[in-house]
Design a protein around this motif. Sequence first.
Motif, short mmCIF file in Angstrom:
data_model
loop_
_atom_site.label_atom_id
_atom_site.label_comp_id
_atom_site.label_asym_id
_atom_site.label_seq_id
_atom_site.Cartn_x
_atom_site.Cartn_y
_atom_site.Cartn_z
N MET A 1 0.83 -1.18 0.00
CA MET A 1 0.00 0.00 0.00
C MET A 1 0.88 1.24 0.00
N LYS A 2 0.48 2.25 -0.78
CA LYS A 2 1.30 3.45 -0.90
C LYS A 2 0.69 4.57 -0.09
N ILE A 3 1.51 5.43 0.37
CA ILE A 3 1.07 6.64 1.03
C ILE A 3 1.78 7.81 0.41
N LEU A 4 1.07 8.91 0.38
CA LEU A 4 1.51 9.99 -0.45
C LEU A 4 2.38 11.00 0.25
N LYS A 5 2.98 11.79 -0.55
CA LYS A 5 3.87 12.86 -0.15
C LYS A 5 5.16 12.29 0.40
N ASN A 6 6.21 13.04 0.28
CA ASN A 6 7.46 12.62 0.89
C ASN A 6 7.36 12.88 2.36
N VAL A 7 7.22 11.84 3.12
CA VAL A 7 6.88 12.00 4.52
C VAL A 7 7.98 11.41 5.38
N PRO A 8 8.96 12.19 5.73
CA PRO A 8 10.04 11.65 6.56
C PRO A 8 9.57 11.36 7.96
N ILE A 9 10.04 10.29 8.54
CA ILE A 9 9.73 9.94 9.91
C ILE A 9 11.04 9.77 10.66
N SER A 10 11.11 10.44 11.81
CA SER A 10 12.26 10.24 12.68
C SER A 10 11.88 9.17 13.68
N SER B 1 15.64 12.99 34.33
CA SER B 1 15.58 11.73 33.59
C SER B 1 16.96 11.14 33.41
N SER B 2 17.01 9.82 33.30
CA SER B 2 18.27 9.14 33.04
C SER B 2 18.27 8.47 31.67
N ILE B 3 17.10 8.07 31.18
CA ILE B 3 16.98 7.48 29.85
C ILE B 3 15.72 8.04 29.20
N ALA B 4 15.83 8.42 27.94
CA ALA B 4 14.68 8.99 27.25
C ALA B 4 14.59 8.39 25.85
N THR B 5 13.39 8.39 25.31
CA THR B 5 13.16 7.94 23.94
C THR B 5 12.11 8.82 23.31
N ASP B 6 12.22 9.07 22.01
CA ASP B 6 11.23 9.94 21.38
C ASP B 6 11.13 9.60 19.89
N CYS B 7 10.06 10.08 19.28
CA CYS B 7 9.87 9.95 17.84
C CYS B 7 8.98 11.10 17.40
N SER B 8 9.04 11.41 16.11
CA SER B 8 8.18 12.44 15.55
C SER B 8 8.09 12.25 14.05
N GLY B 9 7.09 12.83 13.44
CA GLY B 9 6.97 12.70 11.99
C GLY B 9 5.74 13.41 11.47
N ASN B 10 5.59 13.37 10.16
CA ASN B 10 4.44 13.97 9.49
C ASN B 10 3.88 12.95 8.51
N PHE B 11 2.57 12.95 8.35
CA PHE B 11 1.93 12.05 7.42
C PHE B 11 0.84 12.78 6.66
N GLN B 12 0.72 12.44 5.38
CA GLN B 12 -0.39 12.94 4.57
C GLN B 12 -0.87 11.81 3.67
N PHE B 13 -2.17 11.57 3.65
CA PHE B 13 -2.77 10.50 2.86
C PHE B 13 -3.49 11.12 1.67
N ASN B 14 -3.05 10.76 0.47
CA ASN B 14 -3.63 11.34 -0.73
C ASN B 14 -3.77 10.30 -1.83
N ALA B 15 -4.58 10.62 -2.82
CA ALA B 15 -4.66 9.81 -4.04
C ALA B 15 -3.33 9.94 -4.79
N PRO B 16 -3.08 9.08 -5.78
CA PRO B 16 -1.83 9.17 -6.54
C PRO B 16 -1.62 10.56 -7.15
N THR B 17 -0.36 10.97 -7.23
CA THR B 17 -0.03 12.28 -7.78
C THR B 17 0.97 12.12 -8.92
N GLU C 1 -8.18 8.95 13.91
CA GLU C 1 -8.57 8.58 12.55
C GLU C 1 -8.27 9.75 11.62
N ALA C 2 -7.50 9.51 10.59
CA ALA C 2 -7.07 10.57 9.69
C ALA C 2 -8.02 10.70 8.50
N SER C 3 -7.96 11.83 7.84
CA SER C 3 -8.72 12.06 6.61
C SER C 3 -7.75 12.20 5.45
#
Length: 209
Positions: free
Chosen positions: A1-10, A119-135, A94-96
């Motif tokens: 399954m494909k998801i649109l836009k260049n969506v980098p995830i850290s 804190s002595s130990i930490a963990t994190d993540c972040s990112g952006n997502f966009q769901f679109n039809a083919p472009t 739930e995304a649109s």
Amino acid sequence: MKILKNVPISLCLTLIVGSAMFSPRPAHALLAQCAWFESAGSPWLYSDVSYSSLDATTGVELQILTQLTQPISDSALDYWVVSPSGGSAGHQLEASVGPTYSFSAYGAIGYMSGGTFYSSIATDCSGNFQFNAPTNLSVNISPATVNVGDPVTITWSSQDADSCLFDGAPIATGGTHNFLAALSDSRSYVLQCSNNWGSSSASATLTVN
């Protein structure tokens, strides 16, 4: 399954941000996740922090903050967890199709002193997502005007498509076709591509004299 836009995830990074004041044994599998899944044909986003085997030493706490943001900001969550058996905290949304969603999660093991979390130990993540039809659908016919018997090349391409139809027939999501022109080839050619979030189309015309 494909998801649109260049969506980098850290993705999840474990950071050592220790305080000399306190050094508990770390939780095992302290993990932050920022990702998506599909349910009943709809995309869902989630961000959470999970942990297991937390040291139950008095004063050890786990701070978890997660946030999902759409055009209207969703509420952030803040948890203080002392259960040594493990668990997780976070939320999902739930995304649109169309909007860009930002999300993040942060978790840390430490303790409170004077209103400050050390804190002595930490963990994190972040990112952006966009769901679109083919472009970026494209159909190119070269040359666009020919005589009967002349060579013709049709090139087509798409981005983030699961499947495509060319004049109603299944075809690869990108490729090239060469042929010798006949009068019956003089017409418009339509490329239609789709994924779980919609469909898009593009066309080009060949004129045969």
